[in-house]
Design a protein around this motif. Structure first.
Motif, PDB file in Angstrom:
ATOM      1  N   ILE A  32      14.360 128.558  -3.652  1.00 16.37           N
ATOM      2  CA  ILE A  32      14.521 127.255  -2.677  1.00 16.37           C
ATOM      3  C   ILE A  32      13.325 126.647  -1.984  1.00 16.37           C
ATOM      4  CG2 ILE A  32      15.917 126.491  -0.848  1.00 16.37           C
ATOM      5  CD1 ILE A  32      17.971 128.839  -1.641  1.00 16.37           C
ATOM      6  N   VAL A  33      13.112 125.263  -3.084  1.00 18.56           N
ATOM      7  CA  VAL A  33      11.831 124.949  -1.977  1.00 18.56           C
ATOM      8  C   VAL A  33      11.969 123.578  -1.176  1.00 18.56           C
ATOM      9  CG1 VAL A  33      10.099 123.119  -2.826  1.00 18.56           C
ATOM     10  CG2 VAL A  33       9.965 125.126  -3.890  1.00 18.56           C
ATOM     11  N   VAL A  34      11.528 124.294   0.294  1.00 19.67           N
ATOM     12  CA  VAL A  34      11.591 122.913   1.029  1.00 19.67           C
ATOM     13  C   VAL A  34      10.780 122.622   1.040  1.00 19.67           C
ATOM     14  CG1 VAL A  34      12.793 123.131   3.637  1.00 19.67           C
ATOM     15  CG2 VAL A  34      13.126 124.693   2.668  1.00 19.67           C
ATOM     16  N   ASN A  35      11.114 120.841   0.769  1.00 17.77           N
ATOM     17  CA  ASN A  35      10.023 119.732   0.947  1.00 17.77           C
ATOM     18  C   ASN A  35      10.156 119.256   1.680  1.00 17.77           C
ATOM     19  OD1 ASN A  35       7.835 118.020   0.067  1.00 17.77           O
ATOM     20  ND2 ASN A  35       9.069 116.326  -0.788  1.00 17.77           N
ATOM     21  N   SER A  68      15.801 125.218   7.876  1.00 20.14           N
ATOM     22  CA  SER A  68      16.097 125.074   6.544  1.00 20.14           C
ATOM     23  C   SER A  68      17.003 126.234   5.246  1.00 20.14           C
ATOM     24  CB  SER A  68      16.096 123.325   6.002  1.00 20.14           C
ATOM     25  OG  SER A  68      15.765 122.430   6.756  1.00 20.14           O
ATOM     26  N   GLY A  69      15.911 126.831   4.557  1.00 20.03           N
ATOM     27  CA  GLY A  69      15.886 127.979   3.474  1.00 20.03           C
ATOM     28  C   GLY A  69      17.121 128.840   3.827  1.00 20.03           C
ATOM     29  N   PHE A  70      17.091 128.628   5.289  1.00 17.05           N
ATOM     30  CA  PHE A  70      18.285 130.490   5.715  1.00 17.05           C
ATOM     31  C   PHE A  70      19.999 129.649   5.794  1.00 17.05           C
ATOM     32  CE2 PHE A  70      14.106 132.721   7.070  1.00 17.05           C
ATOM     33  CZ  PHE A  70      14.603 133.481   6.563  1.00 17.05           C
ATOM     34  N   GLU A  71      19.471 128.626   6.662  1.00 19.22           N
ATOM     35  CA  GLU A  71      21.230 128.217   6.251  1.00 19.22           C
ATOM     36  C   GLU A  71      21.573 127.660   5.166  1.00 19.22           C
ATOM     37  OE1 GLU A  71      20.757 124.158   8.679  1.00 19.22           O
ATOM     38  OE2 GLU A  71      20.413 125.542  10.707  1.00 19.22           O
TER      39      GLU A  71
END
Length: 304
Positions: A32-35, A68-71
């Protein structure tokens, strides 16, 4: 076998991100990439490399990126009814290419073997990479490591590492309040407070790929101030009582000094005496405040 997922917070990482994703996918089931509000082609690169993409419209900071990634992972796990298919291990890795994805198995192994809940990748755990770190970086890191260890009660050698692995059971314990880079220290303190098993494993870092645009001094000072602020509730005896004790002692010494001068007739100015009394009162207030907050903290933790 445990399923794993990697979170890569990314801000303008188009140069190295594709390689990091492809190499990470060799060892995890999903990336998962969080831009985080990038202005370059970070999103396009992430999609082409096969990552799931989360996009922030503006740059919110690394802490918000991890949040955001953990959610997203919690949502994914909630959608999967079969517990055997949930993502049991979460890896966080930076997108600038400084971390080596080939070391992911080293981070995952202690969790799979049941020896850890939280694995921190450390450049310094075995002392072998100490000389490779630029001196200005290492001085600042040592200060941040010390502050983090005081706040958390741990003995971590690399508190600012972003290369880590976690069991899925640790996610509920992370408050993820800080939006910036102090999130690394905050996560360690949260895990320590929850009594989770934390271990460190050695990792390597490439400093020739440093793409940070932040001034290292202002960045380090900002992180340090947030760690100290975090001690207000985690370590009130250190945050309040210790400074209060120092102020109290200064007030007592100053008061005795001025009182001695007054008795000997060398001074009749009461201004310094008033200052000494104020120092004593302020010191006592801070000491009692710290003791009270520490008692409340222990009571709350006991009930939890």
């Amino acid at each position: 076998m445990s399923k794993s997922v990697a979170i890569i917070p990314a801000f303008n990482e188009e140069v190295a991100l594709g390689s990091v994703i492809l190499r990470t996918l060799k060892y995890v089931d999903k990336v998962i990439v969080v831009n985080d509000g990038s202005s370059d082609k970070t999103s396009e690169v992430a999609n082409l490399a096969g990552a799931e993409l989360i996009t922030h419209p503006t740059n919110l900071g690394k802490g918000q990126g991890l949040k955001s990634g953990f959610e997203a992972i919690k949502s994914l796990n909630n959608l999967i009814e079969d517990n055997n298919e949930t993502y049991d291990i979460i890896v966080t890795i930076d997108g600038d290419g400084q971390n080596n994805p080939d070391e992911i198995p080293d981070l995952i192994y202690p969790i799979e073997s049941g020896n850890a809940d939280f694995v921190n990748g450390s450049r310094y755990v075995d002392g072998s990479v100490e000389d490779d770190t630029p001196s200005y970086r290492r001085i600042g890191q040592k200060v941040l490591d010390k502050a983090t260890n005081i706040s958390s009660g741990l003995e971590i050698t690399d508190s600012q590492s972003g290369f880590r692995a976690f069991s899925k059971k640790v996610i509920p314990y992370f408050k993820l309040k800080d939006s910036g880079f102090a999130i690394e220290s905050e996560m360690l303190s949260d895990a320590a407070e929850a009594g989770l098993k934390i271990v460190e494993v050695p990792i390597t870092v490439r400093y020739d790929l440093n793409g940070s645009t932040e001034n290292p001094i202002t960045h380090g000072v900002g992180v340090l101030l947030k760690i100290i602020k975090d001690m207000e509730l985690r370590r009130p005896l250190i945050y309040f009582t210790l400074p209060g004790l120092i102020i109290f002692i200064i007030g007592i010494i100053t008061g005795i000094w001025f009182l001695n001068d007054y008795i000997n007739g060398t001074s009749i100015n009461f201004g310094p005496t008033v200052i000494a009394i104020m120092l004593i009162v302020i010191g006592l207030f801070l000491m009692l405040n710290g003791i009270l907050l520490d008692s409340i903290r222990k009571l709350i933790n006991r009930k939890l």
